[in-house]
Write a protein that holds these residues in place. Structure first.
Motif, PDB file in Angstrom:
ATOM      1  N   ILE A  52      76.032  57.554 -76.860  1.00 54.33           N
ATOM      2  CA  ILE A  52      74.324  59.034 -76.732  1.00 54.33           C
ATOM      3  C   ILE A  52      74.896  60.406 -76.569  1.00 54.33           C
ATOM      4  N   THR A  53      74.517  61.222 -77.611  1.00 51.99           N
ATOM      5  CA  THR A  53      74.850  62.653 -77.638  1.00 51.99           C
ATOM      6  C   THR A  53      73.848  62.957 -77.829  1.00 51.99           C
ATOM      7  N   SER A  54      73.026  64.235 -77.958  1.00 47.35           N
ATOM      8  CA  SER A  54      72.506  65.249 -78.369  1.00 47.35           C
ATOM      9  C   SER A  54      72.548  65.820 -79.837  1.00 47.35           C
ATOM     10  N   ARG A  55      71.268  65.775 -80.577  1.00 48.39           N
ATOM     11  CA  ARG A  55      70.911  66.704 -81.976  1.00 48.39           C
ATOM     12  C   ARG A  55      71.195  67.849 -81.815  1.00 48.39           C
ATOM     13  N   GLU A  56      70.546  68.690 -80.423  1.00 52.65           N
ATOM     14  CA  GLU A  56      70.636  70.100 -80.249  1.00 52.65           C
ATOM     15  C   GLU A  56      71.874  70.847 -80.144  1.00 52.65           C
ATOM     16  N   ASP A  57      72.529  70.032 -79.511  1.00 50.81           N
ATOM     17  CA  ASP A  57      73.758  70.370 -79.291  1.00 50.81           C
ATOM     18  C   ASP A  57      75.119  70.254 -79.664  1.00 50.81           C
ATOM     19  N   ASP A  58      76.235  70.469 -79.758  1.00 53.85           N
ATOM     20  CA  ASP A  58      77.705  70.034 -80.692  1.00 53.85           C
ATOM     21  C   ASP A  58      77.498  68.567 -80.377  1.00 53.85           C
ATOM     22  N   PHE A  59      76.938  67.696 -81.254  1.00 52.96           N
ATOM     23  CA  PHE A  59      76.664  66.228 -81.086  1.00 52.96           C
ATOM     24  C   PHE A  59      78.755  65.822 -81.573  1.00 52.96           C
ATOM     25  N   ASP A  60      79.428  66.851 -81.694  1.00 51.03           N
ATOM     26  CA  ASP A  60      80.896  66.338 -82.000  1.00 51.03           C
ATOM     27  C   ASP A  60      81.165  66.103 -80.405  1.00 51.03           C
ATOM     28  N   ASP A  61      80.910  66.345 -79.782  1.00 50.67           N
ATOM     29  CA  ASP A  61      81.274  66.616 -78.195  1.00 50.67           C
ATOM     30  C   ASP A  61      81.715  64.678 -77.762  1.00 50.67           C
ATOM     31  N   THR A 114      71.745  69.037 -66.781  1.00 55.55           N
ATOM     32  CA  THR A 114      71.206  68.156 -68.420  1.00 55.55           C
ATOM     33  C   THR A 114      70.975  66.807 -67.501  1.00 55.55           C
ATOM     34  N   LEU A 115      71.778  66.158 -67.711  1.00 53.29           N
ATOM     35  CA  LEU A 115      71.783  64.807 -66.568  1.00 53.29           C
ATOM     36  C   LEU A 115      71.665  64.996 -64.927  1.00 53.29           C
ATOM     37  N   SER A 154      79.578  51.792 -88.014  1.00 54.30           N
ATOM     38  CA  SER A 154      78.907  52.616 -87.050  1.00 54.30           C
ATOM     39  C   SER A 154      76.816  51.819 -87.504  1.00 54.30           C
ATOM     40  N   SER A 155      75.781  51.971 -86.789  1.00 51.87           N
ATOM     41  CA  SER A 155      74.540  52.340 -86.963  1.00 51.87           C
ATOM     42  C   SER A 155      73.993  53.496 -85.973  1.00 51.87           C
ATOM     43  N   ILE A 156      73.244  54.533 -86.551  1.00 46.67           N
ATOM     44  CA  ILE A 156      73.123  55.733 -85.487  1.00 46.67           C
ATOM     45  C   ILE A 156      70.988  55.326 -86.140  1.00 46.67           C
ATOM     46  N   TYR A 157      71.327  55.996 -84.660  1.00 43.85           N
ATOM     47  CA  TYR A 157      69.510  55.544 -84.232  1.00 43.85           C
ATOM     48  C   TYR A 157      69.107  57.613 -84.000  1.00 43.85           C
ATOM     49  N   THR A 158      67.445  57.568 -83.504  1.00 35.03           N
ATOM     50  CA  THR A 158      67.401  58.571 -82.784  1.00 35.03           C
ATOM     51  C   THR A 158      66.388  58.082 -81.558  1.00 35.03           C
ATOM     52  N   GLY A 159      66.402  58.975 -80.798  1.00 31.09           N
ATOM     53  CA  GLY A 159      65.708  58.920 -79.693  1.00 31.09           C
ATOM     54  C   GLY A 159      64.642  60.280 -79.557  1.00 31.09           C
ATOM     55  N   VAL A 160      63.332  60.600 -79.225  1.00 35.57           N
ATOM     56  CA  VAL A 160      62.630  61.070 -79.189  1.00 35.57           C
ATOM     57  C   VAL A 160      62.096  61.772 -78.500  1.00 35.57           C
ATOM     58  N   SER A 161      62.309  60.806 -76.765  1.00 36.47           N
ATOM     59  CA  SER A 161      62.022  60.682 -75.498  1.00 36.47           C
ATOM     60  C   SER A 161      63.237  61.365 -74.901  1.00 36.47           C
ATOM     61  N   ASP A 162      63.313  61.558 -73.522  1.00 38.79           N
ATOM     62  CA  ASP A 162      64.226  62.314 -72.451  1.00 38.79           C
ATOM     63  C   ASP A 162      65.352  60.652 -72.249  1.00 38.79           C
ATOM     64  N   THR A 163      66.467  61.209 -72.176  1.00 40.09           N
ATOM     65  CA  THR A 163      67.812  60.422 -72.106  1.00 40.09           C
ATOM     66  C   THR A 163      67.982  59.068 -72.194  1.00 40.09           C
ATOM     67  N   LEU A 169      73.985  57.051 -80.302  1.00 41.13           N
ATOM     68  CA  LEU A 169      71.698  57.364 -80.136  1.00 41.13           C
ATOM     69  C   LEU A 169      71.502  58.785 -80.483  1.00 41.13           C
ATOM     70  N   LEU A 170      71.339  59.610 -81.261  1.00 42.05           N
ATOM     71  CA  LEU A 170      71.371  60.940 -80.826  1.00 42.05           C
ATOM     72  C   LEU A 170      69.844  61.574 -80.395  1.00 42.05           C
ATOM     73  N   VAL A 171      69.420  61.831 -78.782  1.00 43.35           N
ATOM     74  CA  VAL A 171      68.506  62.036 -78.640  1.00 43.35           C
ATOM     75  C   VAL A 171      68.010  63.116 -78.564  1.00 43.35           C
ATOM     76  N   HIS A 172      66.626  63.848 -77.866  1.00 37.72           N
ATOM     77  CA  HIS A 172      66.684  64.938 -78.134  1.00 37.72           C
ATOM     78  C   HIS A 172      66.324  65.793 -76.957  1.00 37.72           C
ATOM     79  N   LYS A 173      66.821  66.537 -76.762  1.00 41.92           N
ATOM     80  CA  LYS A 173      66.972  67.139 -75.594  1.00 41.92           C
ATOM     81  C   LYS A 173      65.790  68.463 -75.267  1.00 41.92           C
ATOM     82  N   LYS A 174      65.358  69.265 -76.065  1.00 41.94           N
ATOM     83  CA  LYS A 174      64.785  70.579 -76.191  1.00 41.94           C
ATOM     84  C   LYS A 174      63.394  69.846 -75.195  1.00 41.94           C
TER      85      LYS A 174
END
Length: 161
Positions: free
Chosen positions: A8-17, A133-134, A96-105, A36-41
């Protein structure tokens, strides 16, 4: 059925971390990886940015309004980001499979696990766990949501010498 790690990583920040660690772990354990890419903003922050940009636009400060809107958007668009992540996974030889989450973590993880049963470990990237953040309350919610190990990652603090 081959089990997956969920990163689980964030789209807004450095997702590569943490991605290289997650990919290495997936290779060592002969697993695939789901990202899973989540939106933190928060939506309220986006609304504030929009209202600020509108105010500048009404005052004929169109360039400033554009800058605010550009800063409000993610640097890498969703499809480009997913392609980049897919490329990195393919280069490392991990399915790999990549998903997007539009809510909090917490909500994004809960929704993901309802739909995907092939996950046996969750890895939280440093951009999810760092800088408060968490919260500990949210982490406890994650632990109750997922009946599997949850691994938190942190950035390495470099010693000044």
């Amino acid at each position: 059925m081959k089990r997956n790690l969920l990163f689980i990583t964030s789209r807004e920040d450095d997702f590569d971390d943490g991605l290289s660690y997650a990919l290495d772990l997936a290779k060592m354990t002969d697993r695939g990886i789901a990202i899973l890419l989540v939106h933190k903003k928060r939506l309220s922050k986006k609304f504030e940015d929009l209202m600020t940009a509108i105010t500048f636009a009404e005052a004929d400060e169109h360039e400033t309004a554009r800058e605010i809107m550009y800063a409000s958007e993610s640097k890498v668009k969703g499809d480009d980001l997913q392609e980049l992540l897919k490329e990195k996974c393919d280069e490392s030889g991990v399915a790999s499979s990549i998903y997007t989450g539009v809510s909090d973590t917490v909500s994004a993880l809960r929704d993901f696990l309802k739909q995907n049963k092939g996950v046996d470990m969750v890895l939280l990237s440093p951009n999810i766990t760092d800088n408060g953040t968490l919260t500990s309350r949210e982490l406890n919610q994650l632990l109750r949501t997922a009946s599997m190990p949850i691994v938190t990652m942190a950035k390495h603090a470099y010693a000044a010498s």
